[in-house]
Design a protein around this motif. Structure first.
Motif, PDB file in Angstrom:
ATOM      1  N   THR A   1       0.829  -1.209   0.000  1.00 20.61           N
ATOM      2  CA  THR A   1       0.000   0.000   0.000  1.00 20.61           C
ATOM      3  C   THR A   1       0.863   1.258   0.000  1.00 20.61           C
TER       4      THR A   1
ATOM      5  N   ALA B   1       2.507   1.603  -3.419  1.00 17.62           N
ATOM      6  CA  ALA B   1       1.518   2.009  -4.419  1.00 17.62           C
ATOM      7  C   ALA B   1       1.157   3.486  -4.238  1.00 17.62           C
ATOM      8  N   GLY B   2       1.016   3.922  -2.995  1.00 18.07           N
ATOM      9  CA  GLY B   2       0.705   5.329  -2.730  1.00 18.07           C
ATOM     10  C   GLY B   2       1.827   6.248  -3.185  1.00 18.07           C
TER      11      GLY B   2
ATOM     12  N   THR C   1       4.114   5.637  -5.462  1.00 18.81           N
ATOM     13  CA  THR C   1       4.178   5.595  -6.926  1.00 18.81           C
ATOM     14  C   THR C   1       3.056   6.434  -7.535  1.00 18.81           C
ATOM     15  N   GLY C   2       1.872   6.331  -6.966  1.00 12.98           N
ATOM     16  CA  GLY C   2       0.749   7.120  -7.462  1.00 12.98           C
ATOM     17  C   GLY C   2       1.005   8.615  -7.310  1.00 12.98           C
ATOM     18  N   TYR C   3       1.544   9.014  -6.155  1.00 12.10           N
ATOM     19  CA  TYR C   3       1.839  10.434  -5.956  1.00 12.10           C
ATOM     20  C   TYR C   3       2.913  10.900  -6.929  1.00 12.10           C
TER      21      TYR C   3
ATOM     22  N   LEU D   1       3.534   9.741  -9.914  1.00 12.97           N
ATOM     23  CA  LEU D   1       2.917   9.862 -11.242  1.00 12.97           C
ATOM     24  C   LEU D   1       2.043  11.120 -11.321  1.00 12.97           C
ATOM     25  N   TYR D   2       1.272  11.401 -10.267  1.00  8.61           N
ATOM     26  CA  TYR D   2       0.429  12.598 -10.240  1.00  8.61           C
ATOM     27  C   TYR D   2       1.300  13.852 -10.300  1.00  8.61           C
TER      28      TYR D   2
END
Length: 190
Positions: A16, A19-20, A22-24, A26-27
C-alpha cells in the motif's frame, strides 16, 4: 498462524505504501508536465526557499563576524600588541608557536587565529607572512585571521589593505569578509 498473518499484514502495508508513493510520483509528474499553474507554484516555492536560505546564510555570516569582532576586541584589550622592538620579536615568536600548537587541536581555531593575528601585527612584512599562513595553516584558522584583519586591520597591514601595494591578501580579506571561501578569496581554481 500469527506469524503467517503478521508477514501477510506487513506485505499488504508495504504494498500500500509503495503504491501510494508511486501514485503520488505519477500525479506530481503529470501536473508538472501539463499544468502551468503547478509549474509557477513550484517556481515560487523554489524562489522562497532560496530567499530563506540566503537570509539564513547572511544572518549566520553577520553573527560570525560579530562574534569574531567581539572576541578580537576583548582579547586585544586584555593583552595589547607590544610596541617596543624587542618585545615585538619575542611576541612574534611566542604567538607563532602558540598558534601552531592550537591549530593542531580541533576546536581551537579562533584562539589559534588570534595568536597568528598578533604575530602578523608585529611582523615587518605582513603580506609575506599572510602568504606563508595561507600555505601552512588550516583553512578555518586562515579564514578567521582574514576576518580579523577585515574587522580590525593592524597598523602594519593597513597600508597594503588600502590598496597602496597590490597583493592577494587584500583580495583575500575583502572576499572572506564578503563570504567567499579561501580558494575563492585568492582566485585559485578548484
Amino acid at each position: 498462524m500469527s506469524q503467517l498473518s503478521a508477514s501477510r499484514l506487513f506485505a499488504i502495508v508495504s504494498g500500500t505504501i509503495i503504491a501510494g508513493a508511486t501514485g503520488y510520483a505519477l500525479y506530481f509528474d503529470y501536473q508538472r508536465r501539463h499544468s502551468p499553474q503547478f509549474r509557477k507554484q513550484l517556481k515560487r516555492n523554489l524562489k522562497k526557499q532560496k530567499a530563506l536560505e540566503t537570509a539564513a546564510h547572511e544572518e549566520a555570516k553577520q553573527a560570525r563576524l560579530a562574534e569574531v569582532g567581539e572576541y578580537l576586541t576583548m582579547e586585544l584589550m586584555k593583552e595589547p600588541i607590544p610596541q617596543d622592538s624587542s618585545d615585538r620579536q619575542d611576541s612574534f615568536k611566542t604567538n607563532v608557536e602558540e598558534g601552531e600548537m592550537l591549530a593542531k587541536m580541533p576546536g581551537n581555531e579562533l584562539e589559534s587565529a588570534l595568536k597568528f593575528y598578533r604575530a602578523l601585527a608585529v611582523y615587518p612584512s605582513p603580506a609575506e607572512l599572510l602568504g606563508i599562513y595561507q600555505r601552512s595553516i588550516p583553512e578555518a584558522v586562515y579564514e578567521y585571521i582574514v576576518l580579523m584583519i577585515a574587522i580590525l586591520p593592524p597598523t602594519n597591514v593597513s597600508s597594503f589593505l588600502s590598496g597602496t601595494s597590490p597583493g592577494s591578501a587584500a583580495a583575500a580579506a575583502a572576499a572572506v569578509a564578503a563570504g567567499h571561501t579561501n580558494s575563492e578569496a585568492v582566485g585559485i581554481d578548484e
